[in-house]
Design an enzyme around this catalytic site. Structure first.
Site, PDB file in Angstrom:
ATOM      1  N   GLU A 138       0.834  -1.200   0.000  1.00  0.00           N
ATOM      2  CA  GLU A 138       0.000   0.000   0.000  1.00  0.00           C
ATOM      3  C   GLU A 138       0.877   1.262   0.000  1.00  0.00           C
ATOM      4  OE1 GLU A 138      -3.321   1.960   3.044  1.00  0.00           O
ATOM      5  OE2 GLU A 138      -1.911   0.427   3.731  1.00  0.00           O
ATOM      6  N   LYS A 169      -9.251   2.558  -2.966  1.00  0.00           N
ATOM      7  CA  LYS A 169      -9.773   2.071  -1.690  1.00  0.00           C
ATOM      8  C   LYS A 169     -11.107   2.738  -1.385  1.00  0.00           C
ATOM      9  CE  LYS A 169      -8.477   1.332   3.152  1.00  0.00           C
ATOM     10  NZ  LYS A 169      -7.468   1.554   4.192  1.00  0.00           N
ATOM     11  N   CYS A 203      -5.346  -2.609   2.647  1.00  0.00           N
ATOM     12  CA  CYS A 203      -5.266  -2.561   4.108  1.00  0.00           C
ATOM     13  C   CYS A 203      -6.488  -3.219   4.741  1.00  0.00           C
ATOM     14  CB  CYS A 203      -5.060  -1.127   4.585  1.00  0.00           C
ATOM     15  SG  CYS A 203      -4.413  -1.027   6.279  1.00  0.00           S
TER      16      CYS A 203
END
Length: 517
Positions: A274, A333, A382
């Site tokens: 990430e 995300k 994540c």
């Protein structure tokens, strides 16, 4: 004359508080890295017995204290991000962790108060009281997982990625296992608290029920997906210290090291952590961009970086090179982390003191899988992998993903507990959806899992490396994936509410019969 305790007030308060705090702390040991899953059943059994014997007010206190010890000991690593990287004074950082744990524990206090109130007002049998207690516990876990964007870190079902209850994952998922474990704990509590006569008759029934549940889990069909071939994935672990990640003076060295790792990778797909490039690509200098672009064209790559700009908002993203159609692949995300990626209303004053770059981000979208080497890759960034209900549509249907990947940067939180906890969540997703799962992280846990949740390979934490792994893509849908995609978590909400409503109706009917002449 009323009896008064001879203990001083402080010692008296400690005597009332410590059992629940101790049980909550022991409950944390049921999760990774210890995975002592029987401790969860035992600690919940103690909590069920104590709270069902208490008044609603006392039961609320028990649930809150249990949750406070469990969540503060399980989330203590948030202190590292607040103090070490956020420049918050140590007492304030520790207080913030306790405040978060205390707030989340309100769910358990309210749930146990409701269970105690129903038990006293409706007058249930021991078995029915235990069922209602388990239903209240499940409601608390569902509320924590969904309300206020949800924060289900170390939800109680995750303790059972190992052990006999893990076999239920492809059927009922993590929250179904949560309810099942709570039922077993409540039954054990009622057995231990029963009179000798009732215990003798109940022991066989409870043992039979427990063995039946475990045997049924082992006997249920457990293969719902089939192979789509194998793919080699190179998962990068750069091990860039968090202090150095946003240090502009070190960007050249960090990006050169990243480019070298990409060039050395041998997989069909290279997977980076990430935000391994901690700024939008258009902000890179030409030499930096050319080096990355040259490395990316050697083989397909999913690169963690940012899209967007200051006007429309920055999006934590994965950019893909090397698709068969030649188009660049973008994944943004969507489920953002409160305080780390978006700021809840009224808390800007607090977050500004943390000095976290790009803290108020925009939400991204997932449009299609990343197709490579005959596989369909579903990225997650994540802690998105905690929310299977968010991405379940990606693992059902004709165009379902065959491989799940997660990219993370846990350097914010150190290495003790947090890396193993996050890996445990990926294990549960692999079990629920029967998909292989590959993780690329900055400092750990970089790992590869098969579709049964078994760890195939893992890099040592806090050192740079490349995990060269081969996983078998899978196609097909588990029962849990099918009903979750169709109905969401509503069946579990209803399953928890039904016994409570029946118990309430039973109590009201009893009151009416008593009021009749």
């Amino acid at each position: 004359m009323r009896w008064r305790s001879k203990l001083p007030p402080i010692k008296l308060a400690f005597k009332a508080w410590w059992p629940a705090l101790l049980a909550g702390g022991l409950h944390t040991l049921s999760f990774a890295p210890w995975r002592a899953w029987p401790l969860q059943i035992l600690t919940l059994a103690w909590l069920a017995r104590a709270s069902l014997q208490a008044t609603p007010k006392a039961a609320a206190g028990l649930g809150w204290r249990f949750g406070l010890a469990w969540l503060s000991s399980g989330l203590w690593w948030l202190y590292i991000s607040l103090h070490d990287y956020g420049d918050i004074a140590a007492p304030l950082a520790a207080g913030a962790v306790l405040l978060l744990a205390g707030f989340l524990s309100l769910y358990y206090g309210a749930a146990l108060a409701l269970a105690a109130w129903l038990n006293r007002r409706a007058g249930a049998s021991p078995a029915w009281a235990g069922l209602c207690w388990a239903a209240c516990w499940l409601l608390a876990e569902l509320a924590r997982a969904t309300w206020l964007t949800g924060f289900p870190w170390i939800a109680s079902g995750y303790a059972h990625t190992v052990g006999p209850l893990a076999a239920w994952a492809p059927w009922i998922g993590v929250y179904g296992i949560t309810g099942l474990a709570a039922c077993l704990a409540a039954g054990l509590a009622q057995l231990l608290g029963a009179t000798p006569t009732w215990r003798l008759s109940a022991r066989g029934a409870l043992s039979g029920l427990g063995l039946a549940l475990l045997a049924l889990g082992a006997a249920l069909p457990n293969e719902f997906t089939h192979s789509t071939g194998r793919i080699r994935i190179s998962a990068l672990q750069p091990d860039v210290p968090q202090d150095d990640k946003f240090n502009q003076a070190l960007w050249d060295a960090n990006l050169d090291a990243l480019s070298s790792q990409i060039e050395q990778a041998r997989g069909d797909l290279v997977l980076s952590p990430e935000t391994v490039v901690p700024l939008p690509l258009y902000d890179l200098r030409p030499r930096q961009m050319q080096r990355l672009d040259d490395a990316a064209h050697r083989r397909p790559l999913l690169l963690g970086t940012f899209l967007g700009n200051e006007q429309v908002g920055y999006v934590n993203s994965l950019i893909g090179w090397g698709t068969p159609d030649g188009r660049r692949y973008d994944y943004g995300k969507h489920h953002l982390l409160p305080f780390g990626e978006f700021v809840p209303w009224g808390f800007h004053w607090f977050v500004e003191g943390l000095h976290i770059p790009m803290v108020d981000q925009a939400r991204g979208l997932h449009q299609r899988p990343f197709r490579i080497a005959g596989q369909r890759i579903r990225p997650l960034i994540c802690y998105e992998d905690l929310f299977g209900e968010d991405f379940v549509q990606s693992v059902v249907g004709m165009d379902a993903a065959t491989v799940l990947v997660n990219v993370s940067n846990l350097a914010w939180f150190g290495r003790i507990m947090v890396q193993d906890q996050h890996l445990q969540f990926s294990v549960m997703r692999a079990l629920e959806f029967q998909r292989p799962f590959v993780r690329s992280t900055n400092t750990g846990a970089t790992a590869a899992l098969d579709h049964r949740g078994q760890v195939l390979a893992r890099l040592p934490p806090d050192r740079p490396g490349i995990l060269e792994c081969e996983v078998e893509g899978r196609e097909g849908s588990t029962p849990y994936a099918r009903w979750l995609a169709a109905l969401g978590l509503w069946p579990l909400w209803l399953l928890a509410l039904v016994p409570l409503l029946l118990q309430l109706w039973r109590g009201l009917r009893g009151l009416r019969s008593q009021s009749r002449p």
